[in-house]
Scaffold this motif. Structure first.
Motif, short mmCIF file in Angstrom:
data_model
loop_
_atom_site.label_atom_id
_atom_site.label_comp_id
_atom_site.label_asym_id
_atom_site.label_seq_id
_atom_site.Cartn_x
_atom_site.Cartn_y
_atom_site.Cartn_z
N SER A 148 -6.82 -6.29 -5.66
CA SER A 148 -5.93 -5.20 -6.01
C SER A 148 -4.47 -5.58 -5.72
O SER A 148 -4.19 -6.37 -4.82
CB SER A 148 -6.30 -3.97 -5.18
N THR A 149 -3.56 -4.98 -6.48
CA THR A 149 -2.14 -5.15 -6.17
C THR A 149 -1.81 -4.65 -4.77
O THR A 149 -0.82 -5.08 -4.16
CB THR A 149 -1.28 -4.41 -7.21
N LEU A 150 -2.63 -3.76 -4.23
CA LEU A 150 -2.39 -3.26 -2.88
C LEU A 150 -2.42 -4.38 -1.84
O LEU A 150 -1.84 -4.24 -0.76
CB LEU A 150 -3.41 -2.19 -2.53
N VAL A 151 -3.10 -5.48 -2.16
CA VAL A 151 -3.11 -6.63 -1.25
C VAL A 151 -1.69 -7.16 -1.05
O VAL A 151 -1.30 -7.57 0.06
CB VAL A 151 -4.05 -7.73 -1.76
N LEU A 152 -0.88 -7.16 -2.12
CA LEU A 152 0.51 -7.58 -1.96
C LEU A 152 1.25 -6.66 -0.99
O LEU A 152 2.10 -7.10 -0.22
CB LEU A 152 1.22 -7.59 -3.31
N GLY A 153 0.90 -5.37 -1.06
CA GLY A 153 1.49 -4.44 -0.12
C GLY A 153 1.14 -4.78 1.32
O GLY A 153 1.99 -4.71 2.22
N GLN A 154 -0.12 -5.19 1.54
CA GLN A 154 -0.52 -5.59 2.88
C GLN A 154 0.24 -6.82 3.35
O GLN A 154 0.64 -6.92 4.51
CB GLN A 154 -2.03 -5.86 2.92
N LEU A 155 0.46 -7.75 2.42
CA LEU A 155 1.17 -8.98 2.79
C LEU A 155 2.63 -8.71 3.13
O LEU A 155 3.22 -9.40 3.97
CB LEU A 155 1.09 -10.00 1.65
N GLY A 156 3.22 -7.72 2.47
CA GLY A 156 4.64 -7.45 2.66
C GLY A 156 4.95 -6.18 3.42
O GLY A 156 6.11 -5.73 3.42
N ASN A 157 3.92 -5.58 4.04
CA ASN A 157 4.11 -4.32 4.77
C ASN A 157 4.77 -3.25 3.88
O ASN A 157 5.67 -2.52 4.30
CB ASN A 157 4.95 -4.55 6.03
N ILE A 158 4.28 -3.18 2.64
CA ILE A 158 4.78 -2.21 1.67
C ILE A 158 3.81 -1.04 1.63
O ILE A 158 2.60 -1.24 1.46
CB ILE A 158 4.91 -2.85 0.28
N PRO A 159 4.27 0.20 1.76
CA PRO A 159 3.34 1.33 1.82
C PRO A 159 2.64 1.56 0.48
O PRO A 159 3.20 1.27 -0.59
CB PRO A 159 4.25 2.51 2.18
N PRO A 160 1.42 2.11 0.49
CA PRO A 160 0.66 2.33 -0.74
C PRO A 160 1.40 3.19 -1.77
O PRO A 160 1.23 3.00 -2.97
CB PRO A 160 -0.61 3.02 -0.25
N GLU A 161 2.24 4.12 -1.30
CA GLU A 161 2.93 4.99 -2.26
C GLU A 161 3.91 4.21 -3.14
O GLU A 161 4.32 4.70 -4.20
CB GLU A 161 3.66 6.12 -1.54
N ALA A 162 4.27 3.00 -2.75
CA ALA A 162 5.15 2.17 -3.59
C ALA A 162 4.44 1.72 -4.86
O ALA A 162 5.11 1.27 -5.81
CB ALA A 162 5.64 0.97 -2.80
N PHE A 163 3.12 1.85 -4.91
CA PHE A 163 2.34 1.43 -6.07
C PHE A 163 1.83 2.62 -6.88
O PHE A 163 0.92 2.48 -7.70
CB PHE A 163 1.16 0.57 -5.60
N ALA A 164 2.43 3.79 -6.69
CA ALA A 164 1.91 5.01 -7.29
C ALA A 164 2.05 5.05 -8.80
O ALA A 164 1.34 5.80 -9.47
CB ALA A 164 2.62 6.23 -6.68
N ASP A 165 2.94 4.25 -9.39
CA ASP A 165 3.15 4.31 -10.84
C ASP A 165 2.21 3.40 -11.62
O ASP A 165 2.29 3.33 -12.84
CB ASP A 165 4.60 4.00 -11.18
#
Length: 344
Positions: free
Chosen positions: A266-283
């Motif tokens: 999932s693209t959410l894995v990139l969020g985990q790598l960069g400490n990016i919150p899940p809501e940044a992927f809401a679109d």
């Protein structure tokens, strides 16, 4: 026997010939729509803009026709949305600040036998473009991607060689793209297909990654840490499929990548790598769905993964998310999870 002249004959007779010491841009400015422009061997220190349809820009020798940054120019060749039906062949482009070749909203393009060397972020970069072919090209030493297809549909990337880039080949938020018969080695990641948030195009689908040789992609990531998601790509990645749908990864030879051979996540894995919150992927819908991984040789990967990653080093890797993903007839030693869903 194929000679230089017979290989050039497929473009038709030249309407204009550019000689060393003269200007390629001046020739383009004077050309009619649809003109064939031949370039004689030499080094041309200029940035070029094409905003006419049907231009064919053809060097007489890929290694001897060099387009070089005259100083501080962002783009080697920039093709605008008025430059449909564009052809570029037999040239080397080197040393520009950001991009070797960039095409913006161009329909029907051919980039063939083009070498791009150390052009800042991207070697060859079509964006929001349609119906293109990138073939027999070489991309070396770019801090984002050697050959990048962005927010586009209908392209084939074939018979290319990419090395010493952060990403060798990247397909981002695209549809109907074929990546085939390429050599990708000594990059941070060999091939990356990724769905990212915050862009106009919101999907990644119908991607075919087939018959590629992807090996020894263990280059440390040298992307600008203040830049985009490219700075998050883990070193040692063979083929990364991140967040797309209805796609195929088939008959690739993937070896010697220290983190992973083929990953579907999932693209959410990139969020985990960069400490990016899940809501940044809401679109976007970030999960990878209906991805088939079949008949690949995936060996000796995952043997020295970087520390601190949320997933283990493996030949085949899945984050367990998404629906109807499947694996079949792959030759591999290690996988996560240990039992991967089988294709019907």
């Amino acid at each position: 026997m194929v000679t230089e002249e017979t290989s050039l004959s497929k473009f038709g007779p030249p309407d204009i010939v550019v000689h060393e010491g003269s200007s390629i841009q001046a020739a383009i400015n004077n050309a009619q729509n649809g003109a064939v422009i031949f370039i004689e061997p030499g080094t041309y220190k200029e940035a070029i803009v094409i905003s006419k349809p049907g231009i064919k820009l053809v060097g007489r020798s890929e290694s001897e026709v060099i387009i070089e940054d005259p100083g501080g120019e962002n783009n080697g060749i920039r093709v605008t949305d008025e430059g449909d039906d564009f052809t570029l062949s037999n040239v080397t482009i080197r040393g520009f600040e950001r991009n070797g070749v960039i095409l913006i909203r161009v329909t029907n393009y051919l980039i063939s036998h083009v070498t791009t060397i150390h052009n800042g972020e991207y070697g060859i970069f079509p964006i929001r473009s349609q119906n293109g072919v990138i073939e027999h090209c070489v991309a070396i030493g770019h801090s984002d991607t050697g050959i990048y297809i962005g927010q586009s549909d209908g392209a084939e990337v074939r018979f290319n060689k990419v090395y010493e880039n952060v990403n060798g080949i990247e397909v981002e938020n695209c549809s109907d793209i074929i990546v085939t018969k390429n050599q990708c080695y000594n990059n941070t990641a060999g091939i990356l297909a990724v769905l990212l948030p915050g862009l106009t195009v919101k999907e990644l689908k119908n991607i075919q990654i087939v018959h590629n040789h992807v090996y020894d992609n263990n280059l440390p990531n040298f992307a600008d840490e203040e830049g985009g998601f490219e700075a998050l790509v883990p070193s040692g990645s063979g083929i990364l499929f991140v967040g797309g749908d209805n796609s195929t990864i088939e008959d690739n030879n993937v070896k010697g990548n220290n983190f992973v051979g083929i990953a579907v996540v999932s693209t959410l894995v990139l969020g985990q790598l960069g400490n990016i919150p899940p809501e940044a992927f809401a679109d976007i819908e970030p999960l990878a769905n209906q991805v088939k991984v079949t008949s690949n040789v995936v060996m000796k990967n995952g043997e020295a993964p970087p520390t601190g990653l949320p997933l283990p080093g493996e030949d085949l890797l899945w984050d367990g998310l998404g629906v109807d993903n499947c694996w079949l007839k792959n030759n591999y030693n290690t996988g996560f999870p240990q039992t991967l869903p089988t294709c019907n």
